[in-house]
Motif scaffolding. Structure first.
Motif, mmCIF file in Angstrom:
data_model
loop_
_atom_site.group_PDB
_atom_site.id
_atom_site.type_symbol
_atom_site.label_atom_id
_atom_site.label_comp_id
_atom_site.label_asym_id
_atom_site.label_seq_id
_atom_site.Cartn_x
_atom_site.Cartn_y
_atom_site.Cartn_z
ATOM 1 N N GLY A 165 47.491 12.317 62.248
ATOM 2 C CA GLY A 165 47.342 11.552 60.752
ATOM 3 C C GLY A 165 48.753 11.895 59.956
ATOM 4 O O GLY A 165 49.676 12.329 60.385
ATOM 5 N N SER A 166 48.517 11.325 58.677
ATOM 6 C CA SER A 166 49.835 11.072 58.028
ATOM 7 C C SER A 166 49.322 11.730 56.751
ATOM 8 O O SER A 166 48.406 12.410 56.724
ATOM 9 C CB SER A 166 49.847 9.611 57.415
ATOM 10 N N TYR A 167 50.428 12.326 55.707
ATOM 11 C CA TYR A 167 50.332 12.847 54.593
ATOM 12 C C TYR A 167 49.275 12.251 53.884
ATOM 13 O O TYR A 167 48.304 12.910 53.079
ATOM 14 C CB TYR A 167 51.886 12.964 53.892
ATOM 15 N N ASP A 168 49.236 10.922 53.960
ATOM 16 C CA ASP A 168 48.135 10.295 53.028
ATOM 17 C C ASP A 168 46.729 10.459 53.778
ATOM 18 O O ASP A 168 45.749 10.820 52.767
ATOM 19 C CB ASP A 168 48.219 8.721 53.204
ATOM 20 N N ASN A 169 46.771 10.749 54.815
ATOM 21 C CA ASN A 169 45.301 11.021 55.560
ATOM 22 C C ASN A 169 44.853 12.530 54.966
ATOM 23 O O ASN A 169 43.804 12.829 54.675
ATOM 24 C CB ASN A 169 45.348 11.170 56.997
ATOM 25 N N ALA A 170 45.928 13.379 54.971
ATOM 26 C CA ALA A 170 45.728 14.904 54.628
ATOM 27 C C ALA A 170 45.294 15.009 53.158
ATOM 28 O O ALA A 170 44.832 16.024 52.745
ATOM 29 C CB ALA A 170 46.969 15.680 54.905
ATOM 30 N N SER A 171 45.754 13.846 52.316
ATOM 31 C CA SER A 171 45.592 14.106 50.984
ATOM 32 C C SER A 171 44.225 13.918 50.492
ATOM 33 O O SER A 171 43.893 13.712 49.196
ATOM 34 C CB SER A 171 46.575 13.294 49.936
ATOM 35 N N ARG A 172 43.350 13.260 51.404
ATOM 36 C CA ARG A 172 41.799 12.875 51.185
ATOM 37 C C ARG A 172 40.944 13.849 51.585
ATOM 38 O O ARG A 172 40.420 13.459 52.749
ATOM 39 C CB ARG A 172 41.788 11.446 51.954
ATOM 40 N N SER A 173 40.709 14.801 50.884
ATOM 41 C CA SER A 173 39.931 15.979 51.337
ATOM 42 C C SER A 173 38.377 15.745 51.681
ATOM 43 O O SER A 173 38.014 15.957 52.803
ATOM 44 C CB SER A 173 39.975 16.852 50.260
ATOM 45 N N GLU A 174 37.805 14.644 50.724
ATOM 46 C CA GLU A 174 36.600 14.485 51.138
ATOM 47 C C GLU A 174 36.339 13.558 52.586
ATOM 48 O O GLU A 174 35.008 13.828 53.199
ATOM 49 C CB GLU A 174 35.749 13.506 49.838
ATOM 50 N N LEU A 175 37.140 12.824 52.806
ATOM 51 C CA LEU A 175 37.418 11.877 54.030
ATOM 52 C C LEU A 175 37.391 13.172 55.379
ATOM 53 O O LEU A 175 36.591 12.935 56.113
ATOM 54 C CB LEU A 175 38.526 10.866 54.043
ATOM 55 N N LEU A 176 38.324 14.002 55.023
ATOM 56 C CA LEU A 176 38.306 14.926 56.301
ATOM 57 C C LEU A 176 37.038 15.665 56.334
ATOM 58 O O LEU A 176 36.663 16.140 57.515
ATOM 59 C CB LEU A 176 39.621 15.863 55.638
ATOM 60 N N LYS A 177 36.774 16.152 55.157
ATOM 61 C CA LYS A 177 35.259 16.995 55.204
ATOM 62 C C LYS A 177 34.139 16.020 55.762
ATOM 63 O O LYS A 177 33.535 16.829 56.581
ATOM 64 C CB LYS A 177 34.868 17.216 53.868
ATOM 65 N N THR A 178 34.183 14.801 55.752
ATOM 66 C CA THR A 178 33.055 14.199 56.361
ATOM 67 C C THR A 178 33.395 14.088 57.654
ATOM 68 O O THR A 178 32.386 13.598 58.515
ATOM 69 C CB THR A 178 32.969 12.629 55.769
ATOM 70 N N GLN A 179 34.794 13.925 58.347
ATOM 71 C CA GLN A 179 34.804 14.244 59.643
ATOM 72 C C GLN A 179 34.741 15.612 60.265
ATOM 73 O O GLN A 179 34.873 15.732 61.552
ATOM 74 C CB GLN A 179 36.183 13.552 60.068
ATOM 75 N N GLY A 180 34.455 16.519 59.480
ATOM 76 C CA GLY A 180 34.370 17.874 59.853
ATOM 77 C C GLY A 180 35.521 18.748 60.362
ATOM 78 O O GLY A 180 35.732 19.695 60.696
ATOM 79 N N ILE A 181 36.608 18.087 59.569
ATOM 80 C CA ILE A 181 37.964 18.809 59.912
ATOM 81 C C ILE A 181 37.939 20.067 58.537
ATOM 82 O O ILE A 181 37.611 19.765 57.511
ATOM 83 C CB ILE A 181 39.111 17.925 59.606
#
Length: 172
Positions: A58-74
């Motif tokens: 992903g991008s820095y924008d993806n990495a800046s969305r912590s809740e979204l990453l957590k929902t994907q289990g990252i």
């Protein structure tokens, strides 16, 4: 700095800079795309899943969305751009490549091997998710799967069509 800039941080990185005028952010290095570039790029809030339940790109924008990453289990993040801030050090395990001029494939591969061994989901990102991070992911696939460059590139391109490696990077 004008009042408007103080009140409105950049929507991509949150830092204060003249992003609407195309100024490169001194903190994270991104810039707003020109109108012609925006039309040809598809942005997604979600990173691309390269290997199921393990490797995401992903991008820095993806990495800046912590809740979204957590929902994907990252739970781990490989940052390929030293100038990009690791925003959520209390929530994710970060590994940042240190050289801005060249990519440390061995360092990145070792981190990704550890993630795979620990069955941890990992996001590999650069600023736009189009060049540096795909190069790292392609190199990882070549090493871990024993695939040739062409197959690794095709695999990643099918899962993240927006990748755009530098001219001459892929030699068949």
């Amino acid at each position: 700095m004008r009042k408007r800039e103080r009140e409105n941080p950049c929507g991509v990185c949150g830092h204060y800079h003249k992003y609407e005028e195309g100024e490169v952010c001194e903190t994270c290095g991104h810039r707003m795309l020109a109108t012609s570039e925006k039309a040809s790029v598809h942005f997604s809030a979600f990173p691309s899943e390269i290997l199921p339940q393990f490797l995401y790109l992903g991008s820095y924008d993806n990495a800046s969305r912590s809740e979204l990453l957590k929902t994907q289990g990252i739970s781990r993040v490989l940052n390929t751009v030293p100038a990009c801030q690791n925003l959520y050090k209390n929530s994710f395990t970060y590994h940042c490549l240190q050289d801005d001029k060249s990519l440390s494939f061995d360092d990145a591969n070792q981190f990704l091997e550890n993630c795979e061994r620990d069955k941890a989901r990992v996001l590999v990102h650069c600023m736009s998710g189009k060049s540096r991070s795909p190069a790292i992911v392609i190199a990882y696939l070549m090493k871990s799967k024993g695939w040739r460059l062409e197959r690794s590139h095709q695999w990643v391109k099918e899962r993240r069509p927006s990748i755009d490696l530098a001219e001459g990077t892929l030699v068949h």
